[in-house]
Design an enzyme around this catalytic site. Structure first.
Site, PDB file in Angstrom:
ATOM      1  N   ALA A 171       0.802  -1.220   0.000  1.00 50.09           N
ATOM      2  CA  ALA A 171       0.000   0.000   0.000  1.00 50.09           C
ATOM      3  C   ALA A 171       0.835   1.269   0.000  1.00 50.09           C
ATOM      4  O   ALA A 171       0.398   2.308  -0.510  1.00 50.09           O
ATOM      5  CB  ALA A 171      -0.946  -0.001   1.204  1.00 50.09           C
TER       6      ALA A 171
ATOM      7  N   THR B  96       0.081   5.301  -1.683  1.00 51.11           N
ATOM      8  CA  THR B  96      -0.368   6.412  -0.837  1.00 51.11           C
ATOM      9  C   THR B  96      -0.069   7.767  -1.485  1.00 51.11           C
ATOM     10  O   THR B  96      -0.824   8.723  -1.305  1.00 51.11           O
ATOM     11  CB  THR B  96       0.289   6.349   0.546  1.00 51.11           C
TER      12      THR B  96
ATOM     13  N   PHE C 202      -3.750   0.656   4.655  1.00 53.05           N
ATOM     14  CA  PHE C 202      -4.727  -0.172   5.361  1.00 53.05           C
ATOM     15  C   PHE C 202      -4.440  -0.318   6.844  1.00 53.05           C
ATOM     16  O   PHE C 202      -5.356  -0.531   7.620  1.00 53.05           O
ATOM     17  CB  PHE C 202      -4.766  -1.572   4.729  1.00 53.05           C
TER      18      PHE C 202
ATOM     19  N   GLN D 246       0.442  -6.331  -3.805  1.00 52.09           N
ATOM     20  CA  GLN D 246      -0.688  -6.584  -2.909  1.00 52.09           C
ATOM     21  C   GLN D 246      -1.833  -5.615  -3.183  1.00 52.09           C
ATOM     22  O   GLN D 246      -2.910  -5.761  -2.619  1.00 52.09           O
ATOM     23  CB  GLN D 246      -0.224  -6.421  -1.456  1.00 52.09           C
TER      24      GLN D 246
ATOM     25  N   ILE E  76      -4.799  -3.513  -5.227  1.00 53.22           N
ATOM     26  CA  ILE E  76      -5.861  -3.851  -6.168  1.00 53.22           C
ATOM     27  C   ILE E  76      -6.197  -2.685  -7.086  1.00 53.22           C
ATOM     28  O   ILE E  76      -7.127  -2.767  -7.878  1.00 53.22           O
ATOM     29  CB  ILE E  76      -7.139  -4.296  -5.422  1.00 53.22           C
ATOM     30  N   ASP E  77      -5.421  -1.587  -7.006  1.00 53.50           N
ATOM     31  CA  ASP E  77      -5.792  -0.343  -7.688  1.00 53.50           C
ATOM     32  C   ASP E  77      -5.422  -0.287  -9.172  1.00 53.50           C
ATOM     33  O   ASP E  77      -5.836   0.630  -9.883  1.00 53.50           O
ATOM     34  CB  ASP E  77      -5.180   0.862  -6.970  1.00 53.50           C
TER      35      ASP E  77
ATOM     36  N   HIS F 226      -3.739 -10.075  -4.696  1.00 60.37           N
ATOM     37  CA  HIS F 226      -4.984  -9.883  -3.945  1.00 60.37           C
ATOM     38  C   HIS F 226      -6.149  -9.509  -4.865  1.00 60.37           C
ATOM     39  O   HIS F 226      -7.182  -9.044  -4.395  1.00 60.37           O
ATOM     40  CB  HIS F 226      -4.810  -8.794  -2.872  1.00 60.37           C
TER      41      HIS F 226
ATOM     42  N   CYS G  57     -25.521  -9.665 -13.077  1.00 65.13           N
ATOM     43  CA  CYS G  57     -25.174 -10.195 -14.390  1.00 65.13           C
ATOM     44  C   CYS G  57     -26.439 -10.311 -15.239  1.00 65.13           C
ATOM     45  O   CYS G  57     -27.570 -10.290 -14.721  1.00 65.13           O
ATOM     46  CB  CYS G  57     -24.530 -11.572 -14.200  1.00 65.13           C
TER      47      CYS G  57
ATOM     48  N   SER H 241       4.442  -3.513   4.648  1.00 61.47           N
ATOM     49  CA  SER H 241       4.780  -3.768   6.052  1.00 61.47           C
ATOM     50  C   SER H 241       5.304  -5.177   6.267  1.00 61.47           C
ATOM     51  O   SER H 241       5.867  -5.478   7.326  1.00 61.47           O
ATOM     52  CB  SER H 241       3.542  -3.555   6.925  1.00 61.47           C
TER      53      SER H 241
END
Length: 251
Positions: free
Chosen positions: A25, A29, A36, A103, A105-106, A121, A154, A195
């Site tokens: 993450a 940032t 998170f 990690q 998801i963006d 992820h 759907c 981290s």
């Protein structure tokens, strides 16, 4: 910033033939996406977020799940890559990075131009139907939000869910794909903005012969790293790329 440490990373990158990056993450940032786990401000400091971010919670009340997470995800999808993402894409173009394990998801690594990205992820590129398993555009979630008609569905009538890994669920297929590559050899792993507290991803450091850690705060494996750089990835990585370009492309 420690100039000698930056020079050491440049040297490692110039010599290694099997280098990967593992990002968390902290890379995003600087694009305005909050992390998170920061105490008090991280998403997982919110008990409601933790209770809703499970597969069981989604199945029980998908509308509530979307009402909580979709505003955050819409911001993620509007975010733009920062200098850290762009620097990693440049490392790949220079032939010094085999791929990025993220990690996040963006989708910002792909948006920055990185071609080999394992999103362990999951991601927010598509939704998937819980009934027929067909993928669908994420825009259907946006449309359902605008109409006040959550959850998105759907064409078969099944509920659409995001292709992200929720608590209690197996890792995305990309996690198992990247294991194949790491087991073939990893001379150097750049751990950036993570981290290293979340397993099984944190265990990937065990496949690397050498580690470089770039993070604002200490991690549990700092003592094992060849180089540790404290600070913002968006400031450190461009310096590393600049030094590497000067080394590889003199004059």
């Amino acid at each position: 910033m420690d100039g000698k440490a930056v020079d050491r990373v440049v040297e490692l990158l110039s010599r290694a033939s099997q280098t990967y990056a593992l990002t968390g993450a902290g890379v995003s940032t600087e694009s305005g996406i909050p992390d998170f786990r920061s105490p008090g401000t991280g998403l997982w400091s919110n008990p409601e977020a933790c209770s809703l971010a499970t597969g069981e919670a989604f199945r029980r009340d998908p509308a509530r799940f979307y009402r909580f997470f979709l505003p955050l995800w819409r911001d993620y999808r509007r975010a733009q890559p920062n200098p850290a993402h762009l620097a990693l894409a440049e490392l790949e173009k220079l032939g010094r990075l085999r791929g990025i394990i993220t990690q996040n998801i963006d989708g910002l690594h792909r948006k920055a131009g990185s071609r080999v990205v394992w999103e362990v992820h999951g991601h927010l590129e598509h939704l998937i139907c819980t009934r027929c398993q067909r993928p669908a555009p994420f825009a259907l979630a946006d449309e359902a939000w605008e109409k006040g008609d959550l959850p998105p569905r759907c064409s078969c009538g099944g509920v659409l869910r995001p292709q992200v890994v929720l608590f209690g669920e197996p890792m995305a297929a990309d996690f198992h794909r990247v294991l194949v590559f790491l087991r073939q050899g990893c001379d150097l792993l750049l751990v950036i903005g993570s981290s290293l507290m979340v397993y099984p991803v944190a265990g990937l450091v065990d496949y690397a012969r050498q580690l470089v850690i770039i993070n604002q705060d200490p991690t549990p494996v700092d003592e094992r790293a060849t180089v540790v750089l404290r600070g913002r990835a968006g400031e450190i990585l461009p310096r590393i790329v600049s030094g590497l370009r000067a080394r590889l492309l003199p004059g």
